[in-house]
Design a protein around this motif. Structure first.
Motif, PDB file in Angstrom:
ATOM      1  N   ALA A 201      -3.411  -6.077  -3.108  1.00 30.52           N
ATOM      2  CA  ALA A 201      -3.035  -6.142  -4.523  1.00 30.52           C
ATOM      3  C   ALA A 201      -1.695  -5.464  -4.794  1.00 30.52           C
ATOM      4  O   ALA A 201      -0.888  -5.969  -5.573  1.00 30.52           O
ATOM      5  CB  ALA A 201      -4.132  -5.502  -5.374  1.00 30.52           C
ATOM      6  N   GLU A 202      -1.423  -4.319  -4.124  1.00 28.78           N
ATOM      7  CA  GLU A 202      -0.172  -3.582  -4.390  1.00 28.78           C
ATOM      8  C   GLU A 202       1.045  -4.450  -4.035  1.00 28.78           C
ATOM      9  O   GLU A 202       2.060  -4.429  -4.742  1.00 28.78           O
ATOM     10  CB  GLU A 202      -0.095  -2.281  -3.577  1.00 28.78           C
ATOM     11  N   ASN A 205       1.515  -6.985  -6.757  1.00 28.41           N
ATOM     12  CA  ASN A 205       2.065  -6.378  -7.973  1.00 28.41           C
ATOM     13  C   ASN A 205       3.568  -6.172  -7.841  1.00 28.41           C
ATOM     14  O   ASN A 205       4.329  -6.413  -8.782  1.00 28.41           O
ATOM     15  CB  ASN A 205       1.400  -5.024  -8.252  1.00 28.41           C
ATOM     16  N   ALA A 208       5.542  -9.525  -7.878  1.00 25.77           N
ATOM     17  CA  ALA A 208       5.541 -10.152  -9.209  1.00 25.77           C
ATOM     18  C   ALA A 208       6.787  -9.743  -9.998  1.00 25.77           C
ATOM     19  O   ALA A 208       7.249 -10.471 -10.876  1.00 25.77           O
ATOM     20  CB  ALA A 208       4.278  -9.751  -9.974  1.00 25.77           C
ATOM     21  N   ASP A 209       7.353  -8.574  -9.661  1.00 27.35           N
ATOM     22  CA  ASP A 209       8.575  -8.117 -10.335  1.00 27.35           C
ATOM     23  C   ASP A 209       9.841  -8.670  -9.686  1.00 27.35           C
ATOM     24  O   ASP A 209      10.932  -8.464 -10.193  1.00 27.35           O
ATOM     25  CB  ASP A 209       8.661  -6.578 -10.296  1.00 27.35           C
ATOM     26  N   THR A 215       0.918 -14.746  -8.799  1.00 24.42           N
ATOM     27  CA  THR A 215       0.397 -14.178  -7.553  1.00 24.42           C
ATOM     28  C   THR A 215      -1.073 -14.546  -7.445  1.00 24.42           C
ATOM     29  O   THR A 215      -1.773 -14.677  -8.463  1.00 24.42           O
ATOM     30  CB  THR A 215       0.539 -12.643  -7.509  1.00 24.42           C
ATOM     31  N   ASN A 217      -4.537 -13.381  -5.225  1.00 24.04           N
ATOM     32  CA  ASN A 217      -5.152 -12.516  -4.222  1.00 24.04           C
ATOM     33  C   ASN A 217      -6.149 -13.343  -3.410  1.00 24.04           C
ATOM     34  O   ASN A 217      -7.110 -13.895  -3.952  1.00 24.04           O
ATOM     35  CB  ASN A 217      -5.853 -11.327  -4.892  1.00 24.04           C
TER      36      ASN A 217
END
Ligand SMILES: [Zn+2]
Ligand SMILES: [Zn+2]
Length: 350
Positions: A201-202, A205, A208-209, A215, A217
């Motif tokens: 997940a990290e 995240n 995504a920026d 995204t 998972n």
């Protein structure tokens, strides 16, 4: 003048790298000695260090294939490089064979890879073929970060060129850390819509920026559900626009990426795993689909990706951490324990 380097040497698999003083041979007419400013740590280095992947040179060997530095000596054909900062590509083609002359230098049978075929950049200095070196600027605050272009970023760029990715394509990136994070950014910079997939997940995240419009998972996600989500993301774009990049270098990632192939779609195998998977190759036939391998990046296309970095369209710093090369064994241990989320860029003078 003979150059003595301080290098971190792999002397035995599964054992820590050992710091040694090494005499660097004088450069031949087509060689150069590079004083290393920074060298990145790649997952492949861990494979060499833990013995799961043998180096072509064997041991002892100095690892490291993501180096930038300054040319301090060069053979007579390349004296104009002396004093310049250069990027040392991870794949150093001969520049003279039929592959190189046809623009397929990354598949050159005479290629040298630092830290695999020859001693690499975990060192204050190393000897390399001079022809493929790429001159970079002298702004020392930016030079160290460019080390990761030698492999992680340029490999991503070449994969995108190989896929003939164009504006409006749907880029589906399986494995969005490491090389995958740069595939995402470059695909976005070239006008594709990007969906990034991972099990962490990290990582999702972060990416995504930096270019991933969506995204997904993959942890515990049913393949049919994944396909549905990708189709919804593509909003009816014809499936020949699907460019699928397998960057996880894992068997499950390969199965996932292959399972996303549809009519006319293209898949790129970017990651590496020694594992095998079981797939129906005839899907390629039935879908008129394409599956490409991709390895390294020929030196002549580096200016394209360096340009994207210069323009700020591909960001390096959010994905990098800096540290002294004297801690290389700690970083390898952290990498083995999956505790390194950023790419380590190491200073051999510290
Ligand atoms: Zn690498
Ligand atoms: Zn060649």
């Amino acid at each position: 003048m003979t150059v003595t380097a301080e290098a971190y040497v792999l002397e035995a698999a599964k054992a820590p790298l050992v710091r040694r003083s090494l005499q660097i041979q004088d450069p031949g007419p087509k060689e150069a000695i590079v004083e290393v400013i920074a060298c990145g740590l790649c997952h492949t280095d861990l494979g060499y260090a833990d013995g799961s992947v043998p180096t072509k040179k064997g041991i002892p060997i100095v690892l490291g294939h993501e180096a930038v530095g300054r040319v301090i000596q060069a053979g007579k054909d390349f004296e104009s490089l002396v004093g310049s900062n250069v990027l040392v590509p991870a794949v150093l083609p001969c520049g003279e064979c039929p592959f190189c002359l046809a623009g397929r230098g990354n598949a050159c049978p005479n290629q040298k890879m630092p830290g695999n075929d020859i001693d690499g950049g975990f060192s204050t200095h190393f000897l390399v073929p001079a022809r493929p070196l790429i001159k970079i600027g002298s702004d020392s605050s930016k030079v160290a970060a460019l080390s990761v272009v030698a492999d992680a970023v340029s490999t991503a760029y070449q994969a995108i060129l190989r896929a003939n990715l164009v504006e409006g394509d749907i880029a589906i990136v399986v494995g969005s850390g490491g090389v995958g994070s740069f595939v995402v950014q470059i695909a976005k910079a070239l006008g594709a819509r990007v969906v990034a997939c991972d099990i962490i997940a990290e990582r999702l995240n972060l990416i995504a920026d930096y270019g991933a419009e969506q995204t997904i998972n993959l942890a515990n996600l049913d393949p049919k559900e994944l396909r549905k989500q990708v189709r919804a993301f593509a909003k009816g774009a014809p499936t020949f626009k699907y460019k699928i990049f397998e960057c996880s270098g894992s068997a499950p990632g390969q199965v996932t990426a292959y399972g996303l192939l549809e009519r006319g779609a293209t898949m790129l195998q970017v990651g590496y795993t020694p594992s095998k998977i079981d797939v129906r190759l005839s899907n390629l036939m039935a879908f008129d689909a394409t599956l490409h391998g991709t390895w390294g990046c020929p030196p002549e296309v580096y200016p394209g990706v360096l340009n994207l970095i210069e323009q700020g369209k591909v960001r390096l710093d959010p994905f990098i951490a800096y540290g002294p090369m004297s801690k290389v064994n700690d970083y390898l241990a952290d990498m083995a324990a999956h505790k390194l989320e950023r790419r380590m860029v190491m200073d051999p003078r510290k």
